[in-house]
Scaffold this active site. Structure first.
Site, PDB file in Angstrom:
ATOM      1  N   GLU A 132      -4.541  -6.475   2.907  1.00 19.34           N
ATOM      2  CA  GLU A 132      -3.297  -7.126   3.331  1.00 19.34           C
ATOM      3  C   GLU A 132      -3.294  -8.621   3.048  1.00 19.34           C
ATOM      4  O   GLU A 132      -2.274  -9.192   2.652  1.00 19.34           O
ATOM      5  CB  GLU A 132      -3.050  -6.860   4.819  1.00 19.34           C
ATOM      6  CG  GLU A 132      -2.649  -5.434   5.156  1.00 19.34           C
ATOM      7  CD  GLU A 132      -3.839  -4.482   5.227  1.00 19.34           C
ATOM      8  OE1 GLU A 132      -4.999  -4.960   5.112  1.00 19.34           O
ATOM      9  OE2 GLU A 132      -3.624  -3.267   5.393  1.00 19.34           O
ATOM     10  N   GLU A 166       0.834  -1.196   0.000  1.00 17.94           N
ATOM     11  CA  GLU A 166       0.000   0.000   0.000  1.00 17.94           C
ATOM     12  C   GLU A 166       0.876   1.255   0.000  1.00 17.94           C
ATOM     13  O   GLU A 166       1.676   1.463   0.907  1.00 17.94           O
ATOM     14  CB  GLU A 166      -0.916  -0.023   1.226  1.00 17.94           C
ATOM     15  CG  GLU A 166      -1.858  -1.217   1.230  1.00 17.94           C
ATOM     16  CD  GLU A 166      -2.484  -1.478   2.593  1.00 17.94           C
ATOM     17  OE1 GLU A 166      -2.279  -0.651   3.503  1.00 17.94           O
ATOM     18  OE2 GLU A 166      -3.178  -2.493   2.738  1.00 17.94           O
ATOM     19  N   HIS A 179      -0.858   1.260  15.280  1.00 13.74           N
ATOM     20  CA  HIS A 179       0.283   1.849  14.599  1.00 13.74           C
ATOM     21  C   HIS A 179       1.584   1.639  15.372  1.00 13.74           C
ATOM     22  O   HIS A 179       2.646   2.035  14.891  1.00 13.74           O
ATOM     23  CB  HIS A 179       0.075   3.354  14.395  1.00 13.74           C
ATOM     24  CG  HIS A 179      -1.052   3.699  13.490  1.00 13.74           C
ATOM     25  ND1 HIS A 179      -2.371   3.614  13.881  1.00 13.74           N
ATOM     26  CD2 HIS A 179      -1.075   4.127  12.198  1.00 13.74           C
ATOM     27  CE1 HIS A 179      -3.147   3.983  12.877  1.00 13.74           C
ATOM     28  NE2 HIS A 179      -2.383   4.292  11.850  1.00 13.74           N
TER      29      HIS A 179
END
Length: 370
Positions: A94, A63, A163
Site C-alpha cells: 500500500e 490490488e 476489514h
C-alpha cells in the site's frame, strides 16, 4: 507483473483505441435511458469509466483492481475497456501504491487508487500524511496532487477486524486532504466524478455495506449533469443535503449511517415525532451552513456515526454545532456512535453499530417537556 507506465504525453498517442472502446461502453449505457435500478457499485464503476473516457490522464490501479475487477467489483471491466496501461494490478504494498500515485500526480496524471479495505490503508498512512496532504503547501502552491484514494470502509458486511474500520477521522484531522463519503447511488456517481476532477487530493470513503443498495437513477442524466456542472464550476463539494425534512430534531449523519438515520426518522414518525436527517456528504470541507440552519430551526440534534466516538468526526460536528447554535439549543447535543473498542467479531457487530433503537433512545433524551 504490472505494465510499464507511460507519461501523460506518451499516453495521448495511444489513447484513441481506448477512447473508442470507452465511447462504445458509454453508448451502451446510454441506450438504457431513463431511471433504472442501479447499485452504488455500478454507479461508482460508471463514474470511473466515464472519467477515464473523458480524460486520458485518469488511470486506476491497486490490488486486484485489474482482471478481477476489485474485491467488490467496482473496477469491473475497466482493464478490458481501457487496457492495462490505464487500469492495472499492483503488488501488495500500500505504501508503494500511494507513493507511485504521488509521483504520477506530480507529473500530470490523475491516479485513482484503491485500498481494498479500510484498515489496509494504514501501511500507507505515512505517505498520505507526509506527502499527499502536504505537497501543495510545501511547494507554495506550485505542485498539485490531483489524486483520489478510494477506501471501502465501515461495517455491516460481517467482516472481521482490519476489514470494517471507520477510519475517516484520521484523514479529516489531516490538513490538506479532502474527505468525501457518499450515502446514495446518485451521490456515488456525482461525488466520485468531482473527486477525480479536483486538483486537490481526495480520500474517497465508500460505505461497503451500501455497495449493493439500489436506487432508481438515470446514469445518462447524471453524466450529462456532471458535464454541465463542470462547465458552470458547480458541484456537491462542501454541501450537505437534507435527506428528510423534519421539525422536532435534527439527525446528522454521513456515509453508512445515513440509511440508519432515515430508518430511525421513519420509526419516530410512527410515534408522532418529526426528525430531520442531514447527510453531511463531504466531511472535509464541512458544510456548517446547512447543518446549523437545520439545528437552529429544530433546536435539538443527534450525531450518528459508525466510528468510535472519542476524538472523532462526530466529536468535531458536535463542537461546530454547539459553537454556532448554542443559543438555539433546547438540549445538549447527543451522539450515537460505535463503541470505543476494536471492531468486534461478525456475530457481535449488530450490538456495536448504531441502530434505530439507540438513535431513538438518544432522541428521547433530548429534554422534551412532555
Amino acid at each position: 507483473m504490472s505494465p510499464t507506465i507511460t507519461t501523460s504525453s506518451e499516453a495521448n498517442g495511444n489513447v484513441s483505441a481506448a477512447t473508442a472502446r470507452a465511447a462504445a461502453s458509454a453508448a451502451a449505457t446510454a441506450e438504457a435511458a431513463g431511471p433504472q435500478p442501479v447499485t452504488m457499485a455500478k454507479a461508482l464503476n460508471t463514474a470511473l469509466a466515464d472519467a477515464m473516457s473523458a480524460d486520458s490522464s485518469v488511470l486506476v490501479f491497486g490490488e486486484d483492481v485489474g482482471m478481477l475487477g476489485g474485491v467488490f467489483r467496482i473496477t469491473d471491466g475497466l482493464t478490458a475497456t481501457f487496457g492495462e496501461q490505464r487500469c492495472f494490478d499492483t503488488p501488495l504494498a500500500e505504501s508503494g501504491i500511494v507513493g507511485m500515485a504521488v509521483g504520477m500526480a506530480i507529473n500530470g496524471m490523475r491516479p485513482v487508487i484503491e485500498m481494498q479495505f479500510d484498515a489496509f490503508a494504514y501501511p500507507a498512512f505515512e505517505q498520505i500524511v507526509s506527502h499527499v496532504a502536504k505537497m501543495h503547501n510545501r511547494t507554495k502552491g506550485m505542485v498539485k496532487l490531483p489524486m483520489v484514494i478510494r477506501i471501502p470502509y465501515g461495517g455491516g458486511i460481517g467482516g472481521v477486524e482490519h476489514h470494517c474500520d471507520s477510519s475517516e477521522s484520521y484523514y479529516a484531522h489531516t490538513a490538506g486532504l479532502k474527505v468525501y463519503t457518499p450515502a446514495t447511488v446518485a451521490d456515488g456517481y456525482r461525488m466520485l466524478r468531482e473527486a477525480i476532477d479536483s486538483d486537490d487530493p481526495v480520500v474517497f470513503m465508500e460505505p461497503k455495506k451500501m455497495y449493493w443498495t439500489k436506487d432508481s437513477v438515470d446514469l445518462a442524466e447524471l453524466r450529462s449533469s456532471h458535464e454541465e456542472r463542470t462547465t458552470a464550476g458547480a458541484g456537491s463539494e462542501g454541501r450537505a443535503a437534507v435527506a428528510r425534512p423534519g421539525t422536532d430534531a435534527t439527525l446528522i449523519a454521513y456515509g453508512p449511517s445515513v440509511p440508519t438515520a432515515l430508518a430511525a426518522a421513519e420509526a419516530a414518525a410512527l410515534e408522532g415525532r418529526s426528525l430531520e436527517v442531514i447527510d453531511v456528504r463531504t466531511i472535509v470541507p464541512f458544510d456548517d451552513d446547512t447543518v446549523c440552519e437545520s439545528v437552529r430551526r429544530t433546536g435539538r440534534a443527534v450525531v450518528i456515526a459508525e466510528a468510535h466516538g472519542f476524538a472523532s468526526v462526530s466529536s468535531e460536528i458536535v463542537a461546530r454545532v454547539q459553537e454556532r447554535c448554542f443559543h438555539h439549543l433546547a438540549a445538549p447535543i447527543r451522539r450515537v456512535t460505535g463503541f470505543d473498542v476494536p471492531y468486534p467479531a461478525p456475530k457481535l457487530e449488530k450490538y456495536y453499530l448504531p441502530g434505530v433503537d439507540r438513535i431513538l433512545d438518544a432522541v428521547d433524551d433530548l429534554q422534551w417537556e412532555d
